[in-house]
Design a protein around this motif. Structure first.
Motif, PDB file in Angstrom:
ATOM      1  N   GLU A  57       0.845  -1.196   0.000  1.00 46.84           N
ATOM      2  CA  GLU A  57       0.000   0.000   0.000  1.00 46.84           C
ATOM      3  C   GLU A  57       0.881   1.247   0.000  1.00 46.84           C
ATOM      4  OE1 GLU A  57      -3.219   2.092   2.963  1.00 46.84           O
ATOM      5  OE2 GLU A  57      -3.024  -0.087   3.023  1.00 46.84           O
ATOM      6  N   GLY A  58       0.476   2.235  -0.772  1.00 50.65           N
ATOM      7  CA  GLY A  58       1.250   3.469  -0.876  1.00 50.65           C
ATOM      8  C   GLY A  58       2.254   3.444  -2.018  1.00 50.65           C
ATOM      9  N   PHE A  59       2.337   2.307  -2.712  1.00 49.41           N
ATOM     10  CA  PHE A  59       3.237   2.160  -3.859  1.00 49.41           C
ATOM     11  C   PHE A  59       2.435   1.735  -5.074  1.00 49.41           C
ATOM     12  CE2 PHE A  59       6.096   1.841  -0.347  1.00 49.41           C
ATOM     13  CZ  PHE A  59       7.285   2.375  -0.792  1.00 49.41           C
ATOM     14  N   GLY A  60       2.972   2.034  -6.238  1.00 48.29           N
ATOM     15  CA  GLY A  60       2.431   1.535  -7.490  1.00 48.29           C
ATOM     16  C   GLY A  60       3.536   0.809  -8.217  1.00 48.29           C
ATOM     17  N   GLY A  61       3.161  -0.104  -9.072  1.00 52.02           N
ATOM     18  CA  GLY A  61       4.117  -0.774  -9.958  1.00 52.02           C
ATOM     19  C   GLY A  61       3.979  -0.137 -11.329  1.00 52.02           C
ATOM     20  N   PHE A  62       5.039   0.477 -11.807  1.00 49.22           N
ATOM     21  CA  PHE A  62       4.993   1.203 -13.080  1.00 49.22           C
ATOM     22  C   PHE A  62       5.770   0.418 -14.125  1.00 49.22           C
ATOM     23  CE2 PHE A  62       4.110   4.059  -9.687  1.00 49.22           C
ATOM     24  CZ  PHE A  62       3.089   4.845 -10.173  1.00 49.22           C
ATOM     25  N   ALA A 113       9.736  -6.112 -20.583  1.00 54.48           N
ATOM     26  CA  ALA A 113       9.443  -4.821 -19.956  1.00 54.48           C
ATOM     27  C   ALA A 113      10.116  -4.817 -18.592  1.00 54.48           C
ATOM     28  CB  ALA A 113       7.937  -4.614 -19.818  1.00 54.48           C
ATOM     29  N   GLN A 114       9.993  -3.698 -17.904  1.00 52.94           N
ATOM     30  CA  GLN A 114      10.521  -3.630 -16.545  1.00 52.94           C
ATOM     31  C   GLN A 114       9.503  -2.957 -15.648  1.00 52.94           C
ATOM     32  OE1 GLN A 114      14.022  -1.100 -16.172  1.00 52.94           O
ATOM     33  NE2 GLN A 114      13.520  -0.131 -18.118  1.00 52.94           N
ATOM     34  N   ILE A 115       9.517  -3.342 -14.385  1.00 53.07           N
ATOM     35  CA  ILE A 115       8.612  -2.762 -13.399  1.00 53.07           C
ATOM     36  C   ILE A 115       9.435  -1.987 -12.377  1.00 53.07           C
ATOM     37  CG2 ILE A 115       8.559  -4.889 -11.999  1.00 53.07           C
ATOM     38  CD1 ILE A 115       5.598  -4.151 -11.352  1.00 53.07           C
ATOM     39  N   VAL A 116       8.987  -0.768 -12.110  1.00 49.87           N
ATOM     40  CA  VAL A 116       9.607   0.092 -11.114  1.00 49.87           C
ATOM     41  C   VAL A 116       8.553   0.372 -10.053  1.00 49.87           C
ATOM     42  CG1 VAL A 116      10.691   2.338 -10.671  1.00 49.87           C
ATOM     43  CG2 VAL A 116      11.131   1.139 -12.831  1.00 49.87           C
ATOM     44  N   PHE A 117       8.911   0.190  -8.799  1.00 41.88           N
ATOM     45  CA  PHE A 117       7.989   0.460  -7.700  1.00 41.88           C
ATOM     46  C   PHE A 117       8.262   1.863  -7.177  1.00 41.88           C
ATOM     47  CE2 PHE A 117       8.734  -4.108  -7.817  1.00 41.88           C
ATOM     48  CZ  PHE A 117       7.437  -4.554  -7.993  1.00 41.88           C
ATOM     49  N   MET A 118       7.201   2.674  -7.131  1.00 42.44           N
ATOM     50  CA  MET A 118       7.350   4.055  -6.688  1.00 42.44           C
ATOM     51  C   MET A 118       6.210   4.428  -5.749  1.00 42.44           C
ATOM     52  SD  MET A 118       8.549   6.096 -10.117  1.00 42.44           S
ATOM     53  CE  MET A 118       7.455   5.336 -11.316  1.00 42.44           C
ATOM     54  N   PRO A 119       6.524   5.241  -4.732  1.00 41.28           N
ATOM     55  CA  PRO A 119       5.447   5.727  -3.868  1.00 41.28           C
ATOM     56  C   PRO A 119       4.616   6.770  -4.611  1.00 41.28           C
ATOM     57  CG  PRO A 119       7.521   6.747  -3.251  1.00 41.28           C
ATOM     58  CD  PRO A 119       7.824   5.729  -4.333  1.00 41.28           C
ATOM     59  N   TYR A 120       3.395   6.940  -4.181  1.00 41.22           N
ATOM     60  CA  TYR A 120       2.530   7.941  -4.777  1.00 41.22           C
ATOM     61  C   TYR A 120       1.795   8.687  -3.669  1.00 41.22           C
ATOM     62  CZ  TYR A 120      -1.136   4.534  -3.900  1.00 41.22           C
ATOM     63  OH  TYR A 120      -1.986   3.656  -3.293  1.00 41.22           O
ATOM     64  N   LEU A 121       1.306   9.856  -3.996  1.00 43.63           N
ATOM     65  CA  LEU A 121       0.491  10.650  -3.084  1.00 43.63           C
ATOM     66  C   LEU A 121      -0.903  10.763  -3.672  1.00 43.63           C
ATOM     67  CD1 LEU A 121       3.052  13.515  -2.417  1.00 43.63           C
ATOM     68  CD2 LEU A 121       2.564  11.543  -0.963  1.00 43.63           C
TER      69      LEU A 121
END
Length: 147
Positions: A57-62, A113-121
């Motif tokens: 939670e609080g992250f997305g997989g881009f 492809a590649q997945i990057v995990f990043m926090p979001y607001l």
């Protein structure tokens, strides 16, 4: 961020891996019914990975293109950047688009492809009569100059 749980939805699925110690993105691998598929110019093919993730939670997989695949073969995600929400538990799939003029081949087990995990607001939206002025105002699409 820490650990991301994964589930293999197919025994032949390849777990995402990082290419180097400092890689930002983890590679996602094609899981195909056969040895390979062909993607015609201008065509999109939905690539399965056989992997589901539990993104914290609080992250997305881009999902981003792999630079080598995009520059050498012209293959990149059709949606340019895919967004996987933390509450999605289905299979990670890549709509791979052939932006080249040549028929391209994707092999089973190839990094697609590649997945990057990043926090979001998250934002709370509210309607306002006026917005604060800025130097740019409503200028867009090249309004800041050509160089």
């Amino acid at each position: 961020m820490g650990t991301v749980k994964y589930k293999k939805l197919n025994e032949n699925a390849i777990v995402p891996t990082y290419g180097t110690k400092f890689s930002a993105g983890a590679d996602l691998y094609a899981l195909l019914d056969g040895e390979s598929i062909t993607v015609n110019p201008g065509e999109t093919f939905l690539i399965h990975t056989g992997i589901a993730l539990e993104i914290p939670e609080g992250f997305g997989g881009f999902i981003f293109a792999r630079s080598g695949l995009a520059t050498k073969k012209g293959l990149a995600p059709a949606n340019k950047v895919g967004v996987i929400d933390s509450d999605y538990r289905g299979e990670i799939m890549i709509p791979l688009y052939n932006q080249s003029n040549l028929v391209q081949t994707v092999e089973n087990g190839e990094r697609v492809a590649q997945i990057v995990f990043m926090p979001y607001l998250k934002a709370d939206f509210f309607e306002a009569e006026n917005l604060n002025e800025s130097d740019r105002a409503s200028g867009g699409f090249g309004s800041t100059g050509k160089k």
